[in-house]
Design a protein around this motif. Sequence first.
Motif, PDB file in Angstrom:
ATOM      1  N   LEU A  71     -10.734  -8.201  37.863  1.00  0.00           N
ATOM      2  CA  LEU A  71     -10.565  -8.890  39.148  1.00  0.00           C
ATOM      3  C   LEU A  71      -9.205  -9.563  39.237  1.00  0.00           C
ATOM      4  CD1 LEU A  71     -14.014 -10.708  39.093  1.00  0.00           C
ATOM      5  CD2 LEU A  71     -13.451  -8.686  40.436  1.00  0.00           C
ATOM      6  N   SER A  72      -8.684  -9.651  40.444  1.00  0.00           N
ATOM      7  CA  SER A  72      -7.454 -10.406  40.648  1.00  0.00           C
ATOM      8  C   SER A  72      -7.724 -11.904  40.654  1.00  0.00           C
ATOM      9  CB  SER A  72      -6.796 -10.014  41.974  1.00  0.00           C
ATOM     10  OG  SER A  72      -6.281  -8.712  41.900  1.00  0.00           O
ATOM     11  N   CYS A  73      -8.902 -12.304  41.128  1.00  0.00           N
ATOM     12  CA  CYS A  73      -9.229 -13.724  41.270  1.00  0.00           C
ATOM     13  C   CYS A  73     -10.616 -14.044  40.701  1.00  0.00           C
ATOM     14  CB  CYS A  73      -9.163 -14.124  42.733  1.00  0.00           C
ATOM     15  SG  CYS A  73      -7.553 -13.828  43.480  1.00  0.00           S
ATOM     16  N   PRO A  74     -10.788 -13.923  39.388  1.00  0.00           N
ATOM     17  CA  PRO A  74     -12.105 -14.216  38.823  1.00  0.00           C
ATOM     18  C   PRO A  74     -12.490 -15.687  38.947  1.00  0.00           C
ATOM     19  CG  PRO A  74     -10.534 -13.871  37.066  1.00  0.00           C
ATOM     20  CD  PRO A  74      -9.843 -13.521  38.350  1.00  0.00           C
ATOM     21  N   ASN A  75     -11.501 -16.569  39.076  1.00  0.00           N
ATOM     22  CA  ASN A  75     -11.820 -17.987  39.249  1.00  0.00           C
ATOM     23  C   ASN A  75     -12.636 -18.202  40.520  1.00  0.00           C
ATOM     24  OD1 ASN A  75      -9.232 -17.155  40.311  1.00  0.00           O
ATOM     25  ND2 ASN A  75      -8.851 -19.260  40.906  1.00  0.00           N
ATOM     26  N   TYR A  76     -12.315 -17.470  41.589  1.00  0.00           N
ATOM     27  CA  TYR A  76     -13.092 -17.586  42.823  1.00  0.00           C
ATOM     28  C   TYR A  76     -14.487 -16.984  42.651  1.00  0.00           C
ATOM     29  CZ  TYR A  76      -8.558 -18.598  45.024  1.00  0.00           C
ATOM     30  OH  TYR A  76      -7.354 -19.132  45.359  1.00  0.00           O
ATOM     31  N   THR A  77     -14.572 -15.923  41.871  1.00  0.00           N
ATOM     32  CA  THR A  77     -15.870 -15.305  41.597  1.00  0.00           C
ATOM     33  C   THR A  77     -16.779 -16.286  40.866  1.00  0.00           C
ATOM     34  OG1 THR A  77     -14.748 -13.183  41.399  1.00  0.00           O
ATOM     35  CG2 THR A  77     -16.998 -13.325  40.514  1.00  0.00           C
ATOM     36  N   PHE A  78     -16.243 -16.937  39.846  1.00  0.00           N
ATOM     37  CA  PHE A  78     -17.039 -17.887  39.075  1.00  0.00           C
ATOM     38  C   PHE A  78     -17.391 -19.131  39.898  1.00  0.00           C
ATOM     39  CE2 PHE A  78     -14.904 -15.709  35.372  1.00  0.00           C
ATOM     40  CZ  PHE A  78     -16.051 -15.031  34.972  1.00  0.00           C
ATOM     41  N   GLU A  79     -16.490 -19.548  40.783  1.00  0.00           N
ATOM     42  CA  GLU A  79     -16.787 -20.680  41.666  1.00  0.00           C
ATOM     43  C   GLU A  79     -17.933 -20.325  42.606  1.00  0.00           C
ATOM     44  OE1 GLU A  79     -16.313 -24.570  42.956  1.00  0.00           O
ATOM     45  OE2 GLU A  79     -15.221 -23.592  41.334  1.00  0.00           O
ATOM     46  N   THR A  80     -17.908 -19.105  43.143  1.00  0.00           N
ATOM     47  CA  THR A  80     -18.987 -18.646  44.012  1.00  0.00           C
ATOM     48  C   THR A  80     -20.303 -18.568  43.246  1.00  0.00           C
ATOM     49  OG1 THR A  80     -17.417 -17.422  45.377  1.00  0.00           O
ATOM     50  CG2 THR A  80     -19.730 -16.769  45.527  1.00  0.00           C
ATOM     51  N   LEU A  81     -20.262 -18.082  42.016  1.00  0.00           N
ATOM     52  CA  LEU A  81     -21.463 -18.024  41.185  1.00  0.00           C
ATOM     53  C   LEU A  81     -22.016 -19.427  40.928  1.00  0.00           C
ATOM     54  CD1 LEU A  81     -23.505 -16.504  39.426  1.00  0.00           C
ATOM     55  CD2 LEU A  81     -21.822 -16.618  37.552  1.00  0.00           C
ATOM     56  N   LEU A  99     -21.712 -22.989  50.748  1.00  0.00           N
ATOM     57  CA  LEU A  99     -21.428 -21.781  49.974  1.00  0.00           C
ATOM     58  C   LEU A  99     -20.838 -20.693  50.863  1.00  0.00           C
ATOM     59  CD1 LEU A  99     -21.638 -19.954  47.447  1.00  0.00           C
ATOM     60  CD2 LEU A  99     -24.011 -19.510  48.106  1.00  0.00           C
ATOM     61  N   ALA A 100     -21.416 -20.483  52.025  1.00  0.00           N
ATOM     62  CA  ALA A 100     -20.919 -19.442  52.930  1.00  0.00           C
ATOM     63  C   ALA A 100     -19.488 -19.723  53.383  1.00  0.00           C
ATOM     64  CB  ALA A 100     -21.844 -19.317  54.136  1.00  0.00           C
ATOM     65  N   VAL A 101     -19.235 -20.937  53.832  1.00  0.00           N
ATOM     66  CA  VAL A 101     -17.894 -21.294  54.305  1.00  0.00           C
ATOM     67  C   VAL A 101     -16.892 -21.233  53.150  1.00  0.00           C
ATOM     68  CG1 VAL A 101     -16.504 -23.182  55.258  1.00  0.00           C
ATOM     69  CG2 VAL A 101     -18.736 -22.669  56.237  1.00  0.00           C
ATOM     70  N   GLY A 102     -17.270 -21.779  52.003  1.00  0.00           N
ATOM     71  CA  GLY A 102     -16.380 -21.769  50.844  1.00  0.00           C
ATOM     72  C   GLY A 102     -16.076 -20.364  50.361  1.00  0.00           C
ATOM     73  N   THR A 103     -17.078 -19.504  50.334  1.00  0.00           N
ATOM     74  CA  THR A 103     -16.876 -18.135  49.873  1.00  0.00           C
ATOM     75  C   THR A 103     -15.972 -17.360  50.822  1.00  0.00           C
ATOM     76  OG1 THR A 103     -19.001 -18.137  48.734  1.00  0.00           O
ATOM     77  CG2 THR A 103     -18.030 -15.986  49.213  1.00  0.00           C
TER      78      THR A 103
END
Length: 136
Positions: A71-81, A99-103
Amino acid sequence: LFLAGSTFAPWYSASRINGTLRDNEVYLKSLAGVWAFAELSNLYCHVTLRNLRPAGTRKRAIPYGYGFNWLSCPNYTFETLAWSTVLALTLDPAVAIFLAVGTVQMVFWAIKKHKNYKKEFGKDYPKRWVMFPFIL
């Protein structure tokens, strides 16, 4: 305040969740473990990104390693998780909205960052998903 107001509302009292899934110790401990994993993974990604640029320079490097190989942005993936786990723990509509707005916002940032990586590094930048494996 938006999240706290609904999370600490009377419908989340012990008597209201007694006997529900949110009263199941295995469920709670499992989700707490997933949340801790996601937050520590997010921290690791941020430390990796911080260490890409040597002190006092403007030079950047391509991130590799934990999550960055796919992934280019795994930090965002983990934040979403992490926030998805909070939603599963609370079943709170306010958390779902957050969660929806942040994602959505993180998807916009991730797409922009992915495009910038491809522009800056050209053919040297490996083929990666933007934020969600096999989806985006």
